[in-house]
Design a protein around this motif. Structure first.
Motif, short mmCIF file in Angstrom:
data_model
loop_
_atom_site.label_atom_id
_atom_site.label_comp_id
_atom_site.label_asym_id
_atom_site.label_seq_id
_atom_site.Cartn_x
_atom_site.Cartn_y
_atom_site.Cartn_z
N PHE A 326 -25.19 104.59 -74.96
CA PHE A 326 -24.95 103.27 -75.31
C PHE A 326 -23.40 102.70 -75.25
CE2 PHE A 326 -24.95 100.19 -79.14
CZ PHE A 326 -25.70 99.31 -78.62
N GLY A 327 -22.42 103.78 -75.26
CA GLY A 327 -20.99 103.11 -74.92
C GLY A 327 -20.88 103.11 -73.55
N GLU A 328 -21.24 104.16 -72.74
CA GLU A 328 -21.11 103.93 -71.36
C GLU A 328 -21.96 102.84 -70.57
OE1 GLU A 328 -21.08 108.82 -70.52
OE2 GLU A 328 -23.06 107.61 -70.36
N LEU A 329 -23.05 102.68 -71.49
CA LEU A 329 -23.71 101.35 -70.82
C LEU A 329 -23.13 99.90 -71.12
CD1 LEU A 329 -26.39 100.32 -69.77
CD2 LEU A 329 -27.18 100.10 -72.34
N GLY A 330 -22.54 99.90 -72.27
CA GLY A 330 -21.85 98.65 -72.54
C GLY A 330 -20.52 98.41 -71.59
N GLU A 331 -19.85 99.50 -71.07
CA GLU A 331 -18.73 99.37 -70.03
C GLU A 331 -19.42 98.99 -68.80
OE1 GLU A 331 -16.83 103.04 -70.43
OE2 GLU A 331 -16.10 102.71 -72.45
N ALA A 332 -20.52 99.67 -68.53
CA ALA A 332 -21.24 99.24 -67.07
C ALA A 332 -21.56 98.00 -67.01
CB ALA A 332 -22.32 100.39 -66.90
N ILE A 333 -22.32 97.45 -68.14
CA ILE A 333 -22.64 95.96 -67.98
C ILE A 333 -21.57 95.19 -68.09
CG2 ILE A 333 -23.88 94.21 -69.32
CD1 ILE A 333 -25.94 96.33 -70.10
N GLN A 334 -20.41 95.25 -68.63
CA GLN A 334 -19.40 94.41 -68.38
C GLN A 334 -18.86 94.63 -67.11
OE1 GLN A 334 -15.84 95.74 -70.60
NE2 GLN A 334 -15.24 93.95 -70.97
N LYS A 335 -18.85 95.61 -66.22
CA LYS A 335 -18.33 95.66 -64.99
C LYS A 335 -19.37 95.05 -64.15
CE LYS A 335 -16.75 98.91 -61.51
NZ LYS A 335 -17.37 98.30 -60.61
N LEU A 336 -20.46 95.15 -64.46
CA LEU A 336 -21.45 94.44 -63.65
C LEU A 336 -21.19 92.92 -63.42
CD1 LEU A 336 -24.31 94.68 -61.98
CD2 LEU A 336 -25.37 94.32 -64.05
N LEU A 337 -21.08 92.39 -64.92
CA LEU A 337 -20.75 91.05 -65.19
C LEU A 337 -19.33 90.60 -64.40
CD1 LEU A 337 -21.63 88.42 -66.35
CD2 LEU A 337 -20.42 88.88 -68.58
N GLN A 338 -18.63 91.38 -64.35
CA GLN A 338 -17.12 91.12 -63.83
C GLN A 338 -17.40 90.93 -62.26
OE1 GLN A 338 -14.66 93.96 -65.27
NE2 GLN A 338 -14.10 93.12 -67.36
N ASP A 339 -17.98 92.00 -61.54
CA ASP A 339 -18.32 91.96 -60.33
C ASP A 339 -19.08 90.79 -59.89
OD1 ASP A 339 -17.06 94.31 -60.05
OD2 ASP A 339 -18.93 95.47 -60.13
N TYR A 340 -20.15 90.42 -60.37
CA TYR A 340 -20.85 89.06 -60.08
C TYR A 340 -19.85 87.87 -60.19
CZ TYR A 340 -23.89 85.13 -60.66
OH TYR A 340 -24.56 84.00 -60.41
N GLN A 341 -19.07 87.58 -61.36
CA GLN A 341 -18.32 86.69 -61.65
C GLN A 341 -17.19 86.63 -60.43
OE1 GLN A 341 -16.66 87.40 -65.54
NE2 GLN A 341 -18.06 85.98 -66.37
N ALA A 342 -16.70 87.74 -59.83
CA ALA A 342 -15.92 87.56 -58.82
C ALA A 342 -16.41 87.36 -57.30
CB ALA A 342 -15.22 88.72 -58.55
N LYS A 343 -17.45 87.66 -57.34
CA LYS A 343 -18.39 87.28 -56.04
C LYS A 343 -18.83 85.76 -56.17
CE LYS A 343 -20.52 91.61 -54.89
NZ LYS A 343 -21.77 92.52 -54.41
N SER A 344 -19.27 85.36 -57.32
CA SER A 344 -19.68 83.87 -57.29
C SER A 344 -18.51 82.94 -57.20
CB SER A 344 -20.48 83.47 -58.68
OG SER A 344 -19.60 83.96 -59.88
N GLN A 345 -17.26 83.35 -57.71
CA GLN A 345 -15.73 82.51 -57.44
C GLN A 345 -15.55 82.41 -56.07
OE1 GLN A 345 -13.09 84.44 -60.13
NE2 GLN A 345 -14.23 83.40 -62.07
N ASN A 346 -15.81 83.41 -55.36
CA ASN A 346 -15.27 83.60 -53.95
C ASN A 346 -16.22 82.56 -53.06
OD1 ASN A 346 -13.32 85.52 -54.28
ND2 ASN A 346 -14.84 87.17 -53.88
N THR A 347 -17.17 82.09 -53.53
CA THR A 347 -18.14 81.00 -53.07
C THR A 347 -18.25 79.56 -53.46
OG1 THR A 347 -20.08 81.38 -54.37
CG2 THR A 347 -20.10 82.85 -52.49
N SER A 348 -16.98 79.43 -54.42
CA SER A 348 -17.06 78.25 -55.15
C SER A 348 -16.16 77.06 -54.14
CB SER A 348 -16.31 78.24 -56.42
OG SER A 348 -14.92 78.71 -56.04
N ASN A 349 -15.57 77.62 -53.12
CA ASN A 349 -14.74 76.87 -52.34
C ASN A 349 -15.13 76.71 -51.00
OD1 ASN A 349 -12.46 75.33 -51.51
ND2 ASN A 349 -11.01 77.11 -51.11
N LEU A 350 -16.24 75.83 -50.72
CA LEU A 350 -16.75 75.88 -49.45
C LEU A 350 -16.22 74.39 -48.68
CD1 LEU A 350 -20.31 76.22 -50.70
CD2 LEU A 350 -18.74 77.88 -49.90
N GLN A 351 -15.24 74.69 -47.75
CA GLN A 351 -14.59 73.84 -46.97
C GLN A 351 -14.96 73.48 -45.62
OE1 GLN A 351 -10.31 74.72 -47.31
NE2 GLN A 351 -10.24 74.41 -49.64
#
Length: 609
Positions: A326-351
């Protein structure tokens, strides 16, 4: 025809996927658009290894059930076969005569009857028929005599009569098997027994393994009968005799089939779970790789039903973390969310146009990742809520102590406190009472009557209280084997286990328990499994307790009558990971229990004579 066992992996998902790949192409003989006809069981099997979109991408126009009553009316609809794709339907006015039918069915009289009706008024130009197990000669003859227009182009046996939940965990999804230990295999339990026998045969055939040793749990007459009948079928049928290539890991004859019975370990299904796959199954339900989140607070409509699958390419996060605590899972899901946020932010600036093109190329991947993140965050959020609402950390710590330590006075005092508590839920009070009864059944000063009375006062209904007697009848000290509470261990080993638990601290509180299965595995793989408790079948259907001089088993298929648990599956996976290249174990069972399903089946024991 004798099959080859060369280089075949001991992997349930891989073996089943190979069969599915061959089916959808008709072994190279079924080109063009086709319909896939399934039954209720093969629908579940297919769902474990393929998504519907994967199937439909292989020139499969429609996936449907042969027993769907709407087909008889001239219309067909999607049977919900391999989850994760889009629904398809054929309208009544659409012609299906140009399509070919690929049938994947269990070899039962019911399915043969449906095929006979289908062939009497054929809807498709060709029929390629695959049975998930051994087809009897009489049913094959009936099928052959029922094809007047000669539409059937091939009939084959593809041995996938089980659900490959994980690569090393197989289930028959066959419920209500606990009472089989108290009944003959005639009457209402004959079909259940036959399902277990055919499923176990199919596991051996899918893995292309012929056991050098067949051993069974002596305390279970059902385990002995199943082992004996499998042994007889191996001797009688050439399909179990595999050619062994130079690359076959089975060429040394070190493969063992070990048949066990749930009754030897009644404790494991009663315990709270703390790894991802097991927690989901215990608290939310995990059936046919699906989790129902409908009614969960703040869950969006598209997440009301989600899939958690171990099949390749379906859910990389779940495959990696299904056995995380349970503890490891919480950390892994937090990292999964952070990785997704980083990727989605990289696509926000379309010039530029190039930026837009790159975004569109990544969009399907991001959309898929977004769903995966949302799914796992939603599941984790609900698990955390239930842990808090049900006070599961306190309850689980006491469960573990009941399962692993011997302190009758202290346990009784703590149990009575839990039974009187308003914060402990009724199902948890029931499980705690049963765990206490199992441990202290033979104590000189038994407090079980007082415990049952306290359970009643605490709100446990009468049919729940009756389960205390039912579990003692099913797996009490006089019934089960000797390994549950370490009665076959010496004092030194008990002391070392207690010492290691104390020095490892509170982080180990929720994982002290080790299923009886793992001691059996350790002994089997070291050549120390007693022939007294686990005899070996020898010629003439006789049993022998003399197992000295037998080769060490490098591969094992362990089948447990009455069902397995995800805790046991996790432990087997950990064992396999620690012994890569040395030993490989596959765990199979009648079903996969959580505490709810286990208690439901135990209720049937109340009516057993």
């Amino acid at each position: 025809m004798m099959q080859s066992a060369a280089d075949e992996p001991l992997d349930g998902i891989s073996a089943t996927r190979q069969y599915v790949d061959r089916m959808v192409t008709g072994d190279g003989r079924c080109h063009g658009m086709k319909v896939l006809l399934l039954d209720s069981t093969t629908t579940q099997i297919l769902s474990c290894v393929s998504t519907q979109s994967e199937i439909l991408s292989r020139e499969v126009y429609l996936v449907t059930r042969i027993d769907d009553p709407r087909r008889r009316g001239g219309s067909s609809s999607n049977g919900g076969a391999a989850g994760g794709g889009h629904s398809l339907a054929l309208r009544e006015e659409e012609s299906t005569g140009h399509l070919k039918a690929v049938c994947f069915l269990r070899p039962t009289e019911t399915n043969i009857g449906l095929l006979v009706k289908e062939l009497a008024s054929p809807r498709y130009s060709e029929y390629h028929i695959y049975f998930s197990g051994i087809l009897s000669q009489s049913l094959l003859t009936l099928l052959a005599e029922s094809d007047p227009t000669e539409r059937v182009k091939q009939v084959q046996e593809f041995y996938a009569d089980f659900l490959p939940i994980n690569p090393d965990c197989l289930s028959l999804n066959c419920r209500n098997t606990l009472p089989m230990s108290y009944h003959s295999t005639s009457g209402e339990y004959a079909a259940l027994y036959e399902r277990n026998l055919m499923g176990l045969q199919s596991m051996l055939l899918a893995m292309k393994r012929q056991p050098a040793q067949i051993r069974y749990q002596k305390s279970s007459r059902m385990a002995r009968k199943l082992a004996l009948d499998v042994s007889e079928s191996i001797k009688a049928d050439q399909i179990f005799h595999f050619r062994r290539g130079t690359g076959s890991s089975n060429s040394s004859g070190s493969f063992m089939l070990l048949v066990l019975d749930r009754m030897d370990d009644p404790v494991t299904p009663l315990l709270s779970q703390w790894t991802y796959q097991a927690m989901v199954h215990e608290l939310l339900g995990l059936n046919n790789s699906r989790v129902i989140l409908r009614g969960v607070p703040n869950v969006s409509k598209d997440l009301e039903e989600v899939v958690l699958s171990s099949a390749p390419g379906q859910d990389a996060f779940f495959q990696t973390h299904r056995n995380s605590n349970f503890g490891e899972l919480g950390e892994a899901i937090q990292k999964l969310l952070q990785d997704y946020q980083a990727k989605s932010q990289n696509t926000s600036n379309l010039q530029s146009i190039e930026d837009m093109q790159q975004f569109m190329e990544k969009y399907p991947e991001l959309r898929s990742q977004s769903h995966a993140v949302s799914k796992h965050v939603a599941i984790m959020g609900e698990l955390a809520r239930l842990v808090e609402v049900c006070s599961l950390m306190d309850v689980s710590a006491f469960e573990q102590d009941l399962a692993c330590a011997d302190d009758q006075a202290g346990h009784l005092k703590q149990l009575m406190s839990n039974l009187d508590s308003a914060t402990v839920k009724i199902p948890d009070k029931l499980r705690l009472g049963m765990l206490y009864a199992l441990r202290y059944e033979t104590a000189a000063t038994s407090a079980i009557p007082a415990v049952k009375e306290a359970m009643r006062r605490g709100g446990v209904p009468p049919d729940g209280v009756a389960l205390v007697d039912a579990i003692l009848k099913y797996a009490g000290a006089k019934i089960r084997g000797p390994g549950l509470y370490g009665t076959n261990k010496d004092a030194a080993s008990k002391f070392m286990k207690s010492f290691m638990t104390s020095v490892q601290g509170v982080s180990n509180v929720y994982s002290q328990h080790s299923p009886v299965l793992m001691e059996t595995v350790e002994n089997a793989t070291r050549g120390k499994l007693s022939g007294v408790t686990h005899p070996m079948l020898v010629s003439g259907g006789r049993s022998s307790s003399n197992v000295e001089g037998m080769p060490l088993s490098q591969e094992l298929l362990i089948f447990m009558v009455g069902g397995i648990t995800y805790e046991e599956s996790t432990k087997i996976n950990e064992f396999n990971q620690a012994n890569v290249g040395k030993i490989r174990i596959i765990l199979g069972g009648s079903t996969i229990h959580n505490s709810t399903s286990y208690l439901e089946e135990l209720k049937l024991m109340i009516s057993c004579r």
